[in-house]
Scaffold this motif. Structure first.
Motif, PDB file in Angstrom:
ATOM      1  N   TYR A 344      53.338   2.768  49.726  1.00  0.00           N
ATOM      2  CA  TYR A 344      53.065   1.353  50.004  1.00  0.00           C
ATOM      3  C   TYR A 344      53.511   1.010  51.425  1.00  0.00           C
ATOM      4  CZ  TYR A 344      55.277  -3.288  50.293  1.00  0.00           C
ATOM      5  OH  TYR A 344      55.749  -4.484  50.724  1.00  0.00           O
ATOM      6  N   GLU A 345      54.696   1.466  51.772  1.00  0.00           N
ATOM      7  CA  GLU A 345      55.251   1.182  53.099  1.00  0.00           C
ATOM      8  C   GLU A 345      54.429   1.858  54.205  1.00  0.00           C
ATOM      9  OE1 GLU A 345      57.794  -0.657  54.112  1.00  0.00           O
ATOM     10  OE2 GLU A 345      57.747   0.080  56.194  1.00  0.00           O
ATOM     11  N   GLU A 346      53.952   3.065  53.921  1.00  0.00           N
ATOM     12  CA  GLU A 346      53.323   3.858  54.984  1.00  0.00           C
ATOM     13  C   GLU A 346      51.804   3.717  55.040  1.00  0.00           C
ATOM     14  OE1 GLU A 346      54.926   5.366  57.352  1.00  0.00           O
ATOM     15  OE2 GLU A 346      56.945   5.096  56.547  1.00  0.00           O
ATOM     16  N   SER A 347      51.216   2.999  54.112  1.00  0.00           N
ATOM     17  CA  SER A 347      49.776   2.774  54.196  1.00  0.00           C
ATOM     18  C   SER A 347      49.481   2.134  55.549  1.00  0.00           C
ATOM     19  CB  SER A 347      49.332   1.827  53.078  1.00  0.00           C
ATOM     20  OG  SER A 347      48.057   1.298  53.382  1.00  0.00           O
ATOM     21  N   CYS A 348      48.458   2.625  56.212  1.00  0.00           N
ATOM     22  CA  CYS A 348      48.199   2.093  57.549  1.00  0.00           C
ATOM     23  C   CYS A 348      47.645   0.679  57.473  1.00  0.00           C
ATOM     24  CB  CYS A 348      47.255   3.005  58.321  1.00  0.00           C
ATOM     25  SG  CYS A 348      45.516   2.682  58.048  1.00  0.00           S
ATOM     26  N   GLY A 349      47.103   0.317  56.335  1.00  0.00           N
ATOM     27  CA  GLY A 349      46.685  -1.070  56.149  1.00  0.00           C
ATOM     28  C   GLY A 349      45.242  -1.359  56.458  1.00  0.00           C
TER      29      GLY A 349
ATOM     30  N   PHE B  65      53.495  -1.421  64.664  1.00  0.00           N
ATOM     31  CA  PHE B  65      52.979  -0.462  63.673  1.00  0.00           C
ATOM     32  C   PHE B  65      53.991   0.647  63.382  1.00  0.00           C
ATOM     33  CE2 PHE B  65      50.574   3.289  62.335  1.00  0.00           C
ATOM     34  CZ  PHE B  65      49.664   2.765  61.437  1.00  0.00           C
ATOM     35  N   GLU B 122      62.253   6.230  56.166  1.00  0.00           N
ATOM     36  CA  GLU B 122      61.429   7.113  55.355  1.00  0.00           C
ATOM     37  C   GLU B 122      61.676   8.538  55.821  1.00  0.00           C
ATOM     38  OE1 GLU B 122      60.178   6.392  52.705  1.00  0.00           O
ATOM     39  OE2 GLU B 122      60.076   4.201  52.761  1.00  0.00           O
TER      40      GLU B 122
ATOM     41  N   MET C 168      45.309  -6.631  65.042  1.00  0.00           N
ATOM     42  CA  MET C 168      45.908  -6.593  63.714  1.00  0.00           C
ATOM     43  C   MET C 168      47.288  -5.969  63.872  1.00  0.00           C
ATOM     44  SD  MET C 168      44.231  -5.578  60.090  1.00  0.00           S
ATOM     45  CE  MET C 168      44.522  -3.838  59.924  1.00  0.00           C
ATOM     46  N   ASN C 170      51.332  -5.093  62.738  1.00  0.00           N
ATOM     47  CA  ASN C 170      52.022  -4.519  61.571  1.00  0.00           C
ATOM     48  C   ASN C 170      51.151  -3.476  60.883  1.00  0.00           C
ATOM     49  OD1 ASN C 170      53.919  -6.488  62.208  1.00  0.00           O
ATOM     50  ND2 ASN C 170      53.006  -7.924  60.752  1.00  0.00           N
ATOM     51  N   ARG C 171      51.606  -3.054  59.723  1.00  0.00           N
ATOM     52  CA  ARG C 171      50.805  -2.091  58.966  1.00  0.00           C
ATOM     53  C   ARG C 171      50.899  -2.436  57.487  1.00  0.00           C
ATOM     54  NH1 ARG C 171      54.746   2.967  60.142  1.00  0.00           N
ATOM     55  NH2 ARG C 171      56.201   2.734  58.416  1.00  0.00           N
ATOM     56  N   ASN C 172      50.358  -1.597  56.700  1.00  0.00           N
ATOM     57  CA  ASN C 172      50.249  -1.727  55.238  1.00  0.00           C
ATOM     58  C   ASN C 172      49.805  -3.132  54.838  1.00  0.00           C
ATOM     59  OD1 ASN C 172      52.788  -3.306  55.046  1.00  0.00           O
ATOM     60  ND2 ASN C 172      53.873  -1.366  55.225  1.00  0.00           N
ATOM     61  N   MET C 173      50.246  -3.618  53.703  1.00  0.00           N
ATOM     62  CA  MET C 173      49.716  -4.913  53.276  1.00  0.00           C
ATOM     63  C   MET C 173      50.312  -6.066  54.086  1.00  0.00           C
ATOM     64  SD  MET C 173      51.770  -6.837  50.987  1.00  0.00           S
ATOM     65  CE  MET C 173      50.861  -7.219  49.506  1.00  0.00           C
ATOM     66  N   HIS C 174      51.191  -5.737  55.004  1.00  0.00           N
ATOM     67  CA  HIS C 174      51.689  -6.776  55.907  1.00  0.00           C
ATOM     68  C   HIS C 174      50.874  -6.891  57.193  1.00  0.00           C
ATOM     69  CE1 HIS C 174      55.313  -5.845  53.382  1.00  0.00           C
ATOM     70  NE2 HIS C 174      55.132  -7.134  53.202  1.00  0.00           N
ATOM     71  N   SER C 175      49.789  -6.153  57.262  1.00  0.00           N
ATOM     72  CA  SER C 175      48.921  -6.257  58.433  1.00  0.00           C
ATOM     73  C   SER C 175      48.464  -7.698  58.595  1.00  0.00           C
ATOM     74  CB  SER C 175      47.685  -5.373  58.253  1.00  0.00           C
ATOM     75  OG  SER C 175      48.070  -4.047  58.063  1.00  0.00           O
TER      76      SER C 175
END
Ligand SMILES: Cc1cc2nc3c(=O)[nH]c(=O)nc-3n(C[C@H](O)[C@H](O)[C@H](O)COP(=O)(O)O)c2cc1C
Ligand code: SF4
Ligand code: FES
Lengths: 442, 157, 776
Positions: A344-349, B65, B122, C168, C170-175
């Protein structure tokens, strides 16, 4: 790094003393003889690629794609730059072999990349190094300087007319940059967001130029193959699983670390090499190929040999060769919760199923672990993973889904117990004892 | 805005890439800028963007990022503890708990004296050496049992 | 060509096509969000997953290239399951606020959710909350929780607008989509992101909460702001324009419009509207009935003509007037015995008038721009004068066409330029001459004698080379080239460049009827737009112009109006200047309120209907002019409709006008640089350019609308000895003022850039020429 094994290790032999990483030491061990041979004998690129194909070398980065075949995808008569890129972004939980290769044997990677450059007509390369290992990055830069001053890199290498230069690119904390196209984006100075393929890097890679990406260990194997031949490499392992491979063993063993063994070695032997189970406890489960590979119950694992085919038969993947040993002190829900948090944390989004799906998965597993699970959660988890798998831009989506599926499948009882009893099957004090951290206190 | 030394380091990074691909050096440039200034303020990010001829928002995308960039001030030392599963099995989470208790702070907090910031990390690619932690992005510390942690904290002035 | 079968329908597509392209060919709809035909493919939303025979998993139609013999199923179980799965993911964090969402009724997510969304929400966790952002007066980012991360807006900035303002982070669902730390979005094309956003995350700030989409009626129109002929939809509720959207026309504006086209409608509802005719009685303006006002005008004009001769009357129209208005105005003026009529108020040099073979135009069709191999633009503030024309050149440059710029301002066109020459205005003809000379030298042929002493430099050679390469080439003259004191020399030089290199020569054109005005004959036979103020007339008829803002020398124009005995203004708006100088104010229809025709730079004839009624007693100007003609007993003012007027001018119109030709005969090149210590450069700021846009409130709050400064390089400042000042007194032929200094090293040495078209600079004098600067 610990070296044991039935045959003479290829990647890790002779690495004694603090200076083993230096050029001088590498040369003494016979280093750069493969590059010299290629250049002096003007071995044709086709011949080299043929040898690599013959060796049965499969990519050591996780996907296990045949390296020789990958190299043959590079367009031959492309006008303009081509690139070779080394993937040292090692961020797959459980994997720590590439760090040791770069720490103790950086020139083997440099030599392997130079040969790859020669074989694929590339005159420039980059090694993308994991963000957290700054000291290793600095060392690799030093090794590059050594190679450059010795004329082993740069223009007209050893007077052969072959130009090849190599640079290190330092990551800064993003697991996804291990995915090869995210890695290329990252070198281009962007967010590490994977590209949709096709086009594949061999056609549209770094800066839009033809590019081949291989793992550190893959490149490090090349000099050996060139020196001793593809057949010798293949024979060191087993058919379709050529060579030796480094396994990173972590978790509940007495001697965690890297072990280079021929592919096909029984898992039990490897476990023994790693000093056996910590505290003599029972092997509850094993994640054999890095956190993205499905978990395998301990008894099934004990029947496996360490190669791509055997592990696949057990329902998992050899992946990057990261063997995570889990004993009976571990709550499997908690273990999965931590892994799900990671993805979840590392998903690039960027793509919907992964961005939304990984956070949903984590929230559910987190709920279950904290006593707020619901009756239909396991079904929901399975359905969500099904909606992620195969529908994302890169394999991180699958990597996030597979652990969930396999944990729930093999340890369903524990999940149900959590949901129904709102607590853990494994008593908390037993869990606490597992890590051994606090036993050092008393 | 940055010292000549930092700029020289950035220039060396730029040289690694083709002449028309300066942006490739943005990660290194941000890291160097962060090393010098402690963290990345918006002004610093914009300076780096201008230095490399890229849109400030493009540099900001990068800075936000990758997890090792700090977009907020941190303590003199940033301690990042890996708590991922392999480390957790060998005490990573326990080490973090131990540090929290010792420093009296939680993750993403800084001690009142401004000395330590604690972060959850991580996988650092060093799972065999768990518990592992990273000091200010640069120094990796392995096998960090309670005793080793005590020693590290005492050593960091 | 490749064979493909989609849902049983066979078709052939060119190699390189995607499944999405092919589906569009056979008319199969594949749901999608991130895909947009004008943007690069990002394949991130995954909504377009389809089943492909032999592929183990569903593939994104937008990004999957067609292979020969491919069989695709867009509605198979596998495909629909995948699409439903994606839809569920998109909805879990999407607020369920459709009833109050501005996108309601025109939301792709809403539409698709009906077909693909599950009936029961399986997601019971907290929804993501994304904070609002303030990015300026045009785009609302109040509801960013609605964003589905398709990145269309980001790609639009990078690829179409040429500037990355949104990213865009940040990353993940915080993008999160955002600008760089709270900056505004300043692109002149920014409003297109509102259209591109498939959900209600980016919405129009001026339109926010004004109406629901289904309450609006949608009427066709054409933009009056520039020469492109941009196609619009005007949306009306209760006889009020609520919103303006692009009407897609691939050959004209593609699917884009500029912010000027989009938001200028706000002016229609502003408090400056003139609602009743007014006549000056005993020194003050009084509201009167139309009949009184028109009688007064007719008598007044007749009087002047009788006493002082026809040429004592001058008529000046805005180039954004309709074809019909321009035609009737010139006809009325000529009926009064005057040849003094013009529609080019910012022009200075008229030597090519009557020497041209036809009407000046773009030289090619807009749709041909993408086929060019090289283009050279001379004298233009491209992005601000012609936002969408600039966009076309930007795409050309992205596709390896070579675009070069020869100009006097240092602004960034956001085009990847092949070469750029920036010189002082007095040097502009020389810079162009150098390119002509370089082409002649490269080809080893003769050129004009007048260029004997011109020496090409490296940049002119590089431009010359780009024009000599094989393929299609064009030389475009911008507004500034037309406003230039040596416009005729620039024109002749451009023609020579075209002759030598084989490039097409064209005028980008100022105003919506830049070509139409010529067809309407709104051209002087005595007394052009500049001379009519140099030699003040007794009477003026002004149509839609505000001379103190729209003329080449506003100070001179204002003075001439002051001394006239009769000033008649046909205008939708009133201003203090009008109230001070006009003897008669006639309220006329504004954009959207009247039918009429625009003939754009490429010669495209576009007639539009009025889409709402005029406010108060205002009337369409063509009707007012027609009635005046009748009152004056002139023949030929009996048209029943604007169409009848139009047909009189262009016959029964086809798509394009005839008689377009940029050749000139008998005009010679004059290359002599006036010696000036300091010269003025004038640009016309995009949101001050015409009477409509300068009253559009939201546009007036953008960064493009800040008050003019004295923009000057540090070197120039130093040479003037005022390097330490922040304010400067600028003195020009007609007046002086104090401005703040903005240091901009892109301004050529020895020049100061002071915007025209603004009240704070209107007293100064000519747009170009000598000026003085001293510390204030
Ligand atoms: C999410 C994700 C993470 C990955 N991380 C790594 C990594 O850390 N190191 C690596 O070599 N390959 C990693 N890979 C695999 C690479 O994409 C690529 O297949 C590999 O570098 C190719 O090299 P090889 O053929 O030598 O294995 C990752 C793939 C995915 C999808
Ligand atoms: S699967 Fe995840 S990591 Fe991969 S591209 Fe999609 S969002 Fe990014
Ligand atoms: S439209 Fe294809 S993935 Fe979004």
């Amino acid at each position: 790094m610990t070296i044991l094994g039935a045959i003479q290790p290829m990647l890790t032999s002779g690495l004694d003393g603090d200076n083993a990483w230096r050029l001088e030491h590498y040369l003494k061990r016979g280093g750069y003889s493969a590059l010299k041979k290629v250049l002096a004998e003007k071995i044709s690129p086709d011949e080299i690629i043929g040898e690599v194909k013959k060796s049965g070398l499969r990519g050591r980065g996780g996907a296990g794609f045949p390296t020789g075949l990958k190299w043959s995808f590079m367009p031959r008569d492309y006008q303009g730059n081509k690139y070779v890129v080394c993937n040292s972004d090692e961020g797959e939980p459980g994997t720590f072999k590439d760090r040791d290769i770069l720490r103790y044997n950086p020139h083997s990677v440099i030599e392997g990349m130079a040969i790859a450059g020669y074989a694929m007509g590339a005159s420039c390369g980059y090694n993308y190094i994991h963000g957290e290992i700054w000291e290793i990055y600095k060392r690799f830069e030093e090794a590059l300087d050594e190679a450059r001053s010795a004329g082993l890199l740069g223009a007209n290498i050893l007077g052969s007319g072959f130009d090849f230069d190599l640079f290190a690119h330092h990551g800064y904390g993003a697991y996804i940059c291990g995915e090869e196209t995210a890695l290329l984006e990252s070198i281009e100075g962007k967010k590490g967001q994977p590209r949709y393929k096709p086009p594949f890097p061999a056609n549209f890679g770094l800066y839009g130029k033809p590019t081949t990406i291989n793992n550190t260990e893959t490149f490090a194997s090349i000099p050996w193959i060139v020196n001793l031949g593809g057949d010798a490499f293949l024979n060191a392992g087993k058919p379709n699983n050529g060579g030796t491979k480094i396994f990173s063993i972590s978790g509940h063993v007495n001697k965690p670390g890297n072990y280079e063994i021929p592919l096909g070695t029984p898992f039990s032997t490897l476990l023994e090499m790693a000093g056996g189970m910590r505290g003599g406890r029972r092997l509850k489960a094993c994640i054999p190929g890095g956190s993205s590979s499905p978990v395998v119950p301990g008894d099934v694992m004990m029947q496996c040999t360490m190669d791509y085919d055997s592990i696949a038969k057990a329902g998992s993947m050899l992946g990057s060769g990261a063997v995570i040993i889990i004993d009976e002190t571990v709550c499997m829900v908690k273990a999965l919760e931590r892994l799900s948090y990671f993805y979840y944390e590392e998903s690039c989004g960027q793509c919907t199923p992964c961005r939304e799906g990984t956070s949903w998965l984590y929230k559910i597993v987190h709920r279950i672990e904290n006593g707020n699970g619901r009756e239909d959660d396991l079904e929901l988890l399975e359905s969500i993973t099904g909606n992620i798998m195969g529908r994302t831009i890169c394999a991180l989506g699958d990597a996030a889904a597979l652990p969930v599926q396999s944990f729930v499948k093999h340890f369903r009882d524990e999940f149900i117990y959590h949901i129904e009893q709102k607590k853990c099957l494994v008593p908390v004090d037993i869990q606490r004892a597992g890590s051994g951290f606090f036993s050092a206190l008393s | 805005m940055l010292t000549t030394e930092s700029l020289q380091r950035i220039d060396r990074e730029i040289e690694k890439y083709p002449a028309d691909q300066k942006q490739s050096a943005v990660m290194a440039a941000l890291a160097i800028a962060q090393e010098e200034r402690g963290w990345l303020s918006n002004e610093t990010i914009e300076f780096v963007a201008n230095y490399l001829g890229m849109a400030p928002i493009a540099a900001y995308e990068v800075a936000s990022f990758y997890s090792m960039y700090d977009l907020n001030p941190v303590g003199k030392y940033k301690l990042t503890v890996c708590t991922n599963l392999p480390c957790m099995l060998s005490g990573g989470v326990d080490a973090a708990e131990y540090l929290k208790a010792k420093l009296g702070i939680g993750f993403n907090e800084t001690t009142v004296d401004g000395k330590f910031t604690l972060k959850e990390g991580e996988c650092m690619g060093a799972c065999g050496d768990a518990p592992v932690m990273l000091v200010s992005n640069r120094r990796m510390c392995s096998c960090m049992g309670p005793e080793q942690i005590d020693r590290l904290l005492a050593e960091l002035e | 060509m490749l064979e493909i079968e989609i849902d049983g329908k066979q078709t052939q597509v060119p190699a390189g096509s995607t499944i999405m392209d092919a589906a569009q060919l056979v008319g199969a709809y594949i749901p999608h969000f991130c895909y947009h035909k004008k943007l690069s493919i990002s394949a991130n939303c995954r909504m377009c997953l389809v089943q492909v025979e032999k592929a183990p998993k569903p593939l994104p139609a937008c990004a999957t290239p067609v292979t020969n013999g491919m069989k695709v199923f867009t509605h198979s179980e596998l495909a629909v399951n995948a699409q439903k799965g994606v839809m569920e993911f998109l909805l879990i964090n999407h607020p369920l606020d459709c009833p109050i969402c501005d996108q309601g009724g025109e939301c792709q997510l809403q539409d698709l959710a009906v077909g693909y969304g599950g009936s029961e929400a399986r997601y019971r966790e907290d929804k993501r909350v994304v904070f609002q952002k303030n990015v300026g007066p045009l785009i609302s980012m109040q509801e960013m929780s609605r964003c589905i991360h398709c990145t269309r807006c980001v790609r639009f900035g990078q690829e179409i607008a040429g500037v990355m303002e949104l990213g865009m982070a940040n990353r993940n669902m915080h993008s999160e989509i955002q600008t760089f730390v709270g900056r505004t979005v300043d692109s002149e094309l920014s409003g297109n992101m509102i259209d591109l956003c498939p959900v209600g995350a980016l919405t129009s700030k001026p339109f926010r909460y004004k109406a629901r989409s289904w309450e609006l009626s949608r009427r066709k129109s054409v933009s009056p702001h520039d020469s492109l002929g941009t196609n619009l939809y005007v949306q009306v509720k209760n006889n009020r324009v609520m919103r303006v959207l692009p009407r897609e026309n691939e050959d004209v504006n593609e699917c884009w419009i500029s912010d000027r086209d989009r938001f200028s409608y706000e002016a229609l509802n502003c408090s400056d509207r003139l609602l009743k005719p007014m006549v000056r009685v005993d020194g003050s303006l009084r509201e009167v009935d139309w009949s009184v006002a028109l009688d007064y005008v007719a008598h007044g004009l007749k009087d002047v003509a009788r006493t002082h001769g026809g040429n004592a009357i001058a008529s000046l129209a805005s180039p954004s007037s309709t074809l019909e208005e321009l035609y009737l105005l010139q006809k009325l003026t000529r009926g009064l015995g005057s040849g003094c009529v013009d529609f080019r108020p910012r022009r200075r040099d008229f030597a090519t008038d009557a020497k041209m073979v036809g009407a000046p135009w773009l030289g090619l069709r807009l749709s041909e721009i993408k086929e060019l191999d090289a283009a050279v633009v001379v004298g233009s503030v491209l992005r601000k004068d012609h936002p969408l024309f600039a966009q076309r050149l930007r795409q050309l440059a992205r596709k390896s066409g070579k675009v070069s710029l020869i100009s006097v301002t240092g602004d960034d066109p956001l085009i990847n330029l092949n070469a750029r020459i920036t010189v002082a205005p007095s040097q502009l003809p020389f810079a162009l001459a150098a390119v002509v000379k370089a082409v002649a030298a490269l080809k080893g042929i003769e050129t004009l004698d007048e260029l004997e002493n011109v020496q090409p430099d490296a940049a002119s050679v590089s431009i010359a080379e780009s024009l000599l390469a094989d393929g299609k080439k064009a030389v475009f003259l911008g507004n500034l080239a037309e406003q230039h004191p040596s416009a005729s020399t620039i024109h002749v030089l451009a023609n020579e460049l075209g002759r030598l290199s084989g490039a097409v020569v064209g005028f980008i054109g100022e105003g919506a009827n830049c070509v139409g005005g010529h067809l309407a004959g709104a051209l002087p036979s005595s007394g052009n737009a500049y001379d009519m103020f140099v030699e003040p007339r007794k009477a003026y008829i002004l149509l839609g112009v505000e001379p103190e803002l729209d003329c080449h020398n506003p100070g001179m124009a204002s003075a001439a109006l002051k001394q006239a005995s009769l000033v008649v203004m046909l205008t939708p708006f009133k201003s203090q200047a009008m109230l001070d100088t006009a003897d008669v104010l006639l309220p006329v229809a504004a954009f959207t309120e009247t039918s009429g025709t625009f003939v754009s730079a490429e010669g495209r004839i576009q007639s539009v209907a009025g889409v709402c009624q005029t406010p108060g007693d205002a009337r369409p100007a063509w009707k007012v002019l027609r009635v005046l003609g009748n009152l004056l007993d002139f023949g030929g003012f009996d048209q029943e409709s604007s169409e009848a007027v139009r047909n009189e001018i262009v016959g029964n119109p086809g798509e394009f006008a005839g008689g377009l030709d940029n050749s000139v005969a008998g005009v010679s090149v004059r290359l002599e640089a006036a010696q000036m210590d300091l010269q003025r450069i004038s640009d016309v700021p995009i949101y001050f350019a015409d009477s409509l846009v300068r009253r559009a409130n939201s546009l007036q709050e953008t960064r493009d609308s800040v008050s003019p400064t004295a923009r000057v390089s540090a070197g120039t400042l130093k040479s003037l000895g005022i390097a330490d000042s922040s304010l400067t007194r600028v003195v020009q032929s007609s007046g002086e003022t104090v401005l703040s200094i903005a240091v901009d090293n892109a301004v050529p040495f020895g020049c100061v850039q002071i915007s025209a078209a603004h009240a704070s600079t209107s007293m100064l004098g000519d747009m170009f020429g000598a000026i003085k600067m001293e510390s204030a």
